[in-house]
Scaffold this motif. Sequence first.
Motif, PDB file in Angstrom:
ATOM      1  N   LEU A 100      41.767  36.698  27.134  1.00 16.26           N
ATOM      2  CA  LEU A 100      41.528  36.436  28.559  1.00 16.26           C
ATOM      3  C   LEU A 100      40.034  36.345  28.833  1.00 16.26           C
ATOM      4  CD1 LEU A 100      44.102  38.926  30.140  1.00 16.26           C
ATOM      5  CD2 LEU A 100      44.410  36.482  29.703  1.00 16.26           C
ATOM      6  N   THR A 101      39.707  35.564  29.841  1.00 16.19           N
ATOM      7  CA  THR A 101      38.306  35.393  30.240  1.00 16.19           C
ATOM      8  C   THR A 101      38.145  35.755  31.708  1.00 16.19           C
ATOM      9  OG1 THR A 101      37.955  33.603  28.640  1.00 16.19           O
ATOM     10  CG2 THR A 101      36.401  33.760  30.452  1.00 16.19           C
ATOM     11  N   ALA A 102      37.173  36.599  31.988  1.00 13.90           N
ATOM     12  CA  ALA A 102      36.839  36.950  33.370  1.00 13.90           C
ATOM     13  C   ALA A 102      35.553  36.228  33.754  1.00 13.90           C
ATOM     14  CB  ALA A 102      36.657  38.462  33.501  1.00 13.90           C
ATOM     15  N   LYS A 103      35.588  35.491  34.855  1.00 10.58           N
ATOM     16  CA  LYS A 103      34.406  34.771  35.342  1.00 10.58           C
ATOM     17  C   LYS A 103      34.407  34.756  36.862  1.00 10.58           C
ATOM     18  CE  LYS A 103      36.844  30.503  34.103  1.00 10.58           C
ATOM     19  NZ  LYS A 103      36.749  29.239  33.346  1.00 10.58           N
ATOM     20  N   PHE A 104      33.248  34.537  37.430  1.00  3.44           N
ATOM     21  CA  PHE A 104      33.109  34.682  38.881  1.00  3.44           C
ATOM     22  C   PHE A 104      33.903  33.635  39.654  1.00  3.44           C
ATOM     23  CE2 PHE A 104      30.208  31.156  38.670  1.00  3.44           C
ATOM     24  CZ  PHE A 104      30.117  30.661  39.959  1.00  3.44           C
ATOM     25  N   GLN A 105      34.151  32.464  39.067  1.00  6.00           N
ATOM     26  CA  GLN A 105      34.884  31.418  39.781  1.00  6.00           C
ATOM     27  C   GLN A 105      36.314  31.817  40.104  1.00  6.00           C
ATOM     28  OE1 GLN A 105      33.170  31.002  36.925  1.00  6.00           O
ATOM     29  NE2 GLN A 105      32.231  28.953  36.780  1.00  6.00           N
ATOM     30  N   GLN A 106      36.840  32.832  39.431  1.00  5.78           N
ATOM     31  CA  GLN A 106      38.208  33.263  39.667  1.00  5.78           C
ATOM     32  C   GLN A 106      38.350  34.103  40.932  1.00  5.78           C
ATOM     33  OE1 GLN A 106      38.678  35.344  35.984  1.00  5.78           O
ATOM     34  NE2 GLN A 106      39.376  33.537  34.848  1.00  5.78           N
ATOM     35  N   THR A 107      37.233  34.510  41.508  1.00  8.19           N
ATOM     36  CA  THR A 107      37.260  35.369  42.692  1.00  8.19           C
ATOM     37  C   THR A 107      36.527  34.684  43.842  1.00  8.19           C
ATOM     38  OG1 THR A 107      37.195  37.307  41.238  1.00  8.19           O
ATOM     39  CG2 THR A 107      36.755  37.678  43.570  1.00  8.19           C
ATOM     40  N   PRO A 108      37.221  34.282  44.908  1.00 14.10           N
ATOM     41  CA  PRO A 108      36.566  33.596  46.033  1.00 14.10           C
ATOM     42  C   PRO A 108      35.408  34.388  46.628  1.00 14.10           C
ATOM     43  CG  PRO A 108      38.942  33.386  46.212  1.00 14.10           C
ATOM     44  CD  PRO A 108      38.687  34.340  45.080  1.00 14.10           C
ATOM     45  N   ALA A 109      35.522  35.712  46.664  1.00 14.11           N
ATOM     46  CA  ALA A 109      34.439  36.524  47.224  1.00 14.11           C
ATOM     47  C   ALA A 109      33.173  36.404  46.388  1.00 14.11           C
ATOM     48  CB  ALA A 109      34.875  37.982  47.314  1.00 14.11           C
ATOM     49  N   PHE A 110      33.324  36.322  45.065  1.00 11.75           N
ATOM     50  CA  PHE A 110      32.156  36.160  44.197  1.00 11.75           C
ATOM     51  C   PHE A 110      31.563  34.762  44.335  1.00 11.75           C
ATOM     52  CE2 PHE A 110      33.520  39.615  40.921  1.00 11.75           C
ATOM     53  CZ  PHE A 110      33.171  40.594  41.851  1.00 11.75           C
ATOM     54  N   VAL A 111      32.411  33.766  44.550  1.00 15.28           N
ATOM     55  CA  VAL A 111      31.916  32.406  44.788  1.00 15.28           C
ATOM     56  C   VAL A 111      31.093  32.377  46.083  1.00 15.28           C
ATOM     57  CG1 VAL A 111      32.573  30.014  45.238  1.00 15.28           C
ATOM     58  CG2 VAL A 111      33.825  31.348  43.528  1.00 15.28           C
TER      59      VAL A 111
END
Length: 203
Positions: free
Chosen positions: A72-83
């Motif tokens: 699995l990969t965690a990245k900021f694009q997966q979270t609208p708040a981080f975007v």
Amino acid sequence: MAGEEADQKQEGEACPLPKATKAKKRDWWVLLVLRLLALLATVAATLVMALNKETKTVTVGVVGTQPVRQRLTAKFQQTPAFVFFVVADAIASFHNLTMLLLFLLGKKINFKGLGLLMILADLIIVALVTAGSAAAAAVAEIGKSGNSHARWNKICDKFDAYCDRAGGALLASYAGLAFLIAVTVISIVNLYRNQAPVAHCSA
């Protein structure tokens, strides 16, 4: 003659130009340093969060006695708040860079009358960065601790480096926010101070 000397003395006391000049020069350097620090902080927050990514192989289930593992990969694009956080701090970085250039060119170009507009622009950016940082902080807390009532599992026990970098980006963003607030407060005080002596001396 004595009356004229008294009037000249009162005018000199009412308009202490040398002291005002020193205060303006000191405030100019303070604002320059604070604006530069705000720029560095918001740029750091933007880059750290935008480049934040971590890939790990984790256990997602068990079949019999055999664990089922998945990459699995965690990245900021997966979270609208981080975007939103990245967009807000990117806009703040561009704003700080623009204001810094205007500030440095202010001695060569007459920007008289733009002081209030610059303060209003700073206030808008303060509100934007506050919203972005608060949204990201709320999601980061869920990622760190989870929420048992909503049955949201934490992820920072699996993606620790990702969470550490996100936390660093949040700290940088809040530092930039503090510098921006300081710049805004000093600018408002200077605007008031520059208007008050003019009205007093002309009286």
